[in-house]
Design a protein around this motif. Structure first.
Motif, PDB file in Angstrom:
ATOM      1  N   ALA A   6     -25.116  -3.975 -11.920  1.00  0.00           N
ATOM      2  CA  ALA A   6     -25.399  -4.703 -13.155  1.00  0.00           C
ATOM      3  C   ALA A   6     -24.408  -5.861 -13.269  1.00  0.00           C
ATOM      4  O   ALA A   6     -23.293  -5.800 -12.753  1.00  0.00           O
ATOM      5  N   VAL A   7     -24.828  -6.911 -13.929  1.00  0.00           N
ATOM      6  CA  VAL A   7     -23.932  -8.033 -14.174  1.00  0.00           C
ATOM      7  C   VAL A   7     -22.874  -7.612 -15.185  1.00  0.00           C
ATOM      8  O   VAL A   7     -23.088  -6.704 -15.997  1.00  0.00           O
ATOM      9  N   ASP A   8     -21.739  -8.266 -15.132  1.00  0.00           N
ATOM     10  CA  ASP A   8     -20.641  -8.013 -16.064  1.00  0.00           C
ATOM     11  C   ASP A   8     -20.336  -9.336 -16.773  1.00  0.00           C
ATOM     12  O   ASP A   8     -20.392 -10.392 -16.135  1.00  0.00           O
ATOM     13  N   PRO A   9     -20.012  -9.299 -18.062  1.00  0.00           N
ATOM     14  CA  PRO A   9     -19.697 -10.557 -18.756  1.00  0.00           C
ATOM     15  C   PRO A   9     -18.620 -11.392 -18.059  1.00  0.00           C
ATOM     16  O   PRO A   9     -18.637 -12.618 -18.134  1.00  0.00           O
ATOM     17  N   GLN A  10     -17.712 -10.740 -17.347  1.00  0.00           N
ATOM     18  CA  GLN A  10     -16.659 -11.468 -16.638  1.00  0.00           C
ATOM     19  C   GLN A  10     -17.166 -12.197 -15.396  1.00  0.00           C
ATOM     20  O   GLN A  10     -16.427 -12.961 -14.775  1.00  0.00           O
ATOM     21  N   ASP A  11     -18.439 -11.986 -15.049  1.00  0.00           N
ATOM     22  CA  ASP A  11     -19.027 -12.643 -13.887  1.00  0.00           C
ATOM     23  C   ASP A  11     -19.435 -14.091 -14.160  1.00  0.00           C
ATOM     24  O   ASP A  11     -19.796 -14.806 -13.221  1.00  0.00           O
ATOM     25  N   LEU A  12     -19.388 -14.539 -15.414  1.00  0.00           N
ATOM     26  CA  LEU A  12     -19.904 -15.854 -15.761  1.00  0.00           C
ATOM     27  C   LEU A  12     -19.354 -16.982 -14.880  1.00  0.00           C
ATOM     28  O   LEU A  12     -20.149 -17.778 -14.357  1.00  0.00           O
ATOM     29  N   PRO A  13     -18.054 -17.108 -14.640  1.00  0.00           N
ATOM     30  CA  PRO A  13     -17.579 -18.216 -13.788  1.00  0.00           C
ATOM     31  C   PRO A  13     -18.169 -18.176 -12.370  1.00  0.00           C
ATOM     32  O   PRO A  13     -18.551 -19.218 -11.825  1.00  0.00           O
ATOM     33  N   ALA A  14     -18.265 -16.994 -11.794  1.00  0.00           N
ATOM     34  CA  ALA A  14     -18.830 -16.876 -10.443  1.00  0.00           C
ATOM     35  C   ALA A  14     -20.322 -17.202 -10.443  1.00  0.00           C
ATOM     36  O   ALA A  14     -20.831 -17.851  -9.518  1.00  0.00           O
ATOM     37  N   ILE A  15     -21.030 -16.794 -11.477  1.00  0.00           N
ATOM     38  CA  ILE A  15     -22.459 -17.100 -11.604  1.00  0.00           C
ATOM     39  C   ILE A  15     -22.653 -18.615 -11.661  1.00  0.00           C
ATOM     40  O   ILE A  15     -23.500 -19.167 -10.954  1.00  0.00           O
ATOM     41  N   LEU A  16     -21.871 -19.271 -12.496  1.00  0.00           N
ATOM     42  CA  LEU A  16     -21.997 -20.726 -12.632  1.00  0.00           C
ATOM     43  C   LEU A  16     -21.654 -21.444 -11.328  1.00  0.00           C
ATOM     44  O   LEU A  16     -22.296 -22.435 -10.961  1.00  0.00           O
ATOM     45  N   ARG A  17     -20.662 -20.949 -10.596  1.00  0.00           N
ATOM     46  CA  ARG A  17     -20.290 -21.552  -9.309  1.00  0.00           C
ATOM     47  C   ARG A  17     -21.456 -21.460  -8.326  1.00  0.00           C
ATOM     48  O   ARG A  17     -21.843 -22.449  -7.702  1.00  0.00           O
ATOM     49  N   ILE A  18     -22.053 -20.282  -8.214  1.00  0.00           N
ATOM     50  CA  ILE A  18     -23.171 -20.088  -7.284  1.00  0.00           C
ATOM     51  C   ILE A  18     -24.392 -20.888  -7.738  1.00  0.00           C
ATOM     52  O   ILE A  18     -25.090 -21.491  -6.918  1.00  0.00           O
ATOM     53  N   GLU A  19     -24.639 -20.922  -9.029  1.00  0.00           N
ATOM     54  CA  GLU A  19     -25.756 -21.699  -9.578  1.00  0.00           C
ATOM     55  C   GLU A  19     -25.630 -23.164  -9.176  1.00  0.00           C
ATOM     56  O   GLU A  19     -26.593 -23.798  -8.750  1.00  0.00           O
ATOM     57  N   ARG A  20     -24.442 -23.711  -9.301  1.00  0.00           N
ATOM     58  CA  ARG A  20     -24.231 -25.131  -8.992  1.00  0.00           C
ATOM     59  C   ARG A  20     -24.277 -25.418  -7.482  1.00  0.00           C
ATOM     60  O   ARG A  20     -24.559 -26.536  -7.086  1.00  0.00           O
ATOM     61  N   LEU A  21     -24.009 -24.405  -6.679  1.00  0.00           N
ATOM     62  CA  LEU A  21     -24.115 -24.576  -5.226  1.00  0.00           C
ATOM     63  C   LEU A  21     -25.570 -24.555  -4.757  1.00  0.00           C
ATOM     64  O   LEU A  21     -25.894 -25.097  -3.703  1.00  0.00           O
ATOM     65  N   GLY A  22     -26.442 -23.906  -5.550  1.00  0.00           N
ATOM     66  CA  GLY A  22     -27.823 -23.740  -5.121  1.00  0.00           C
ATOM     67  C   GLY A  22     -28.837 -24.636  -5.804  1.00  0.00           C
ATOM     68  O   GLY A  22     -29.970 -24.745  -5.342  1.00  0.00           O
ATOM     69  N   PHE A  23     -28.448 -25.259  -6.910  1.00  0.00           N
ATOM     70  CA  PHE A  23     -29.391 -26.053  -7.682  1.00  0.00           C
ATOM     71  C   PHE A  23     -28.749 -27.369  -8.082  1.00  0.00           C
ATOM     72  O   PHE A  23     -27.545 -27.420  -8.330  1.00  0.00           O
ATOM     73  N   ASN A  24     -29.563 -28.417  -8.187  1.00  0.00           N
ATOM     74  CA  ASN A  24     -29.005 -29.686  -8.639  1.00  0.00           C
ATOM     75  C   ASN A  24     -28.769 -29.623 -10.151  1.00  0.00           C
ATOM     76  O   ASN A  24     -29.164 -28.662 -10.809  1.00  0.00           O
ATOM     77  N   GLU A  25     -28.131 -30.632 -10.692  1.00  0.00           N
ATOM     78  CA  GLU A  25     -27.731 -30.611 -12.102  1.00  0.00           C
ATOM     79  C   GLU A  25     -28.916 -30.433 -13.044  1.00  0.00           C
ATOM     80  O   GLU A  25     -28.828 -29.714 -14.036  1.00  0.00           O
ATOM     81  N   ALA A  26     -30.044 -31.056 -12.743  1.00  0.00           N
ATOM     82  CA  ALA A  26     -31.223 -30.950 -13.601  1.00  0.00           C
ATOM     83  C   ALA A  26     -31.852 -29.558 -13.530  1.00  0.00           C
ATOM     84  O   ALA A  26     -32.409 -29.074 -14.508  1.00  0.00           O
ATOM     85  N   GLU A  27     -31.759 -28.909 -12.379  1.00  0.00           N
ATOM     86  CA  GLU A  27     -32.356 -27.585 -12.194  1.00  0.00           C
ATOM     87  C   GLU A  27     -31.465 -26.463 -12.729  1.00  0.00           C
ATOM     88  O   GLU A  27     -31.962 -25.441 -13.195  1.00  0.00           O
ATOM     89  N   ALA A  28     -30.174 -26.623 -12.639  1.00  0.00           N
ATOM     90  CA  ALA A  28     -29.220 -25.544 -12.920  1.00  0.00           C
ATOM     91  C   ALA A  28     -29.164 -25.176 -14.398  1.00  0.00           C
ATOM     92  O   ALA A  28     -29.271 -26.028 -15.274  1.00  0.00           O
TER      93      ALA A  28
END
Length: 172
Positions: A6-28
């Motif tokens: 399960a996701v943990d609230p403390q995962d937010l920074p890592a989630i955002l890092r991976i999101e930005r590596l996989g999607f452009n600014e408009a998609e993310a």
């Protein structure tokens, strides 16, 4: 060894890092959107972990059966998961750290959310993807339903659906 948890609230920074590596600014998705998803979709927000490091994730709401495909408003609104059995599992995002791609993590995340969806008697799983990702989802049992009505990020998206066992359905 990769574990799906399960996701943990403390995962937010890592989630955002991976999101930005996989999607452009408009998609993310934004930090606020992901914080809301962590808070409201915790039971359908899964993380792939290599030891203590988050290396991938999958998230999306469970909606009433009248929604066949994921729709743009589902990204913007604070959608609550449908509590009772039934409905459809939507996938807003699946993302894997580029350093971990090609190891089956994306497929493992899809399988984990599918297992949950089957246990909760969902009818199908739906997502949208770009054309170059269609073969990956087809390899994982999804059926291309054609171009989506989505205008998200000005891209051309394709509706993908996977029917779940033990449910009467039609793709028509």
């Amino acid at each position: 060894m990769i574990k799906i948890t399960a996701v943990d609230p403390q995962d937010l920074p890592a989630i955002l890092r991976i999101e930005r590596l996989g999607f452009n600014e408009a998609e993310a998705g934004t930090a606020a959107q992901y914080q809301a998803r962590i808070n409201q979709l915790a039971d359908t927000f899964l993380a792939a972990r290599d030891a203590d490091q988050l290396v991938g994730f999958i998230v999306g709401p469970v909606v009433d059966a009248r929604f066949k495909y994921i729709e743009d408003w589902m990204y913007e609104a604070n959608v609550q998961n449908r509590a009772q059995p039934g409905g459809n599992q939507m996938i807003q995002t699946i993302a894997v750290d580029p350093d971990y791609r090609g190891q089956g993590i994306g497929s493992s995340l899809l399988q984990a959310i599918e297992k949950q969806a089957i246990q909760n008697q969902r009818h199908h799983i739906a997502l949208t993807c770009l054309l170059d990702r269609v073969p990956f989802y087809e390899k994982n049992g999804y059926v291309n339903q054609g171009i989506a009505a989505s205008a998200h990020a000005g891209e051309v998206w394709y509706n993908m659906i996977k029917l779940l066992p033990s449910q009467p359905h039609s793709l028509g």
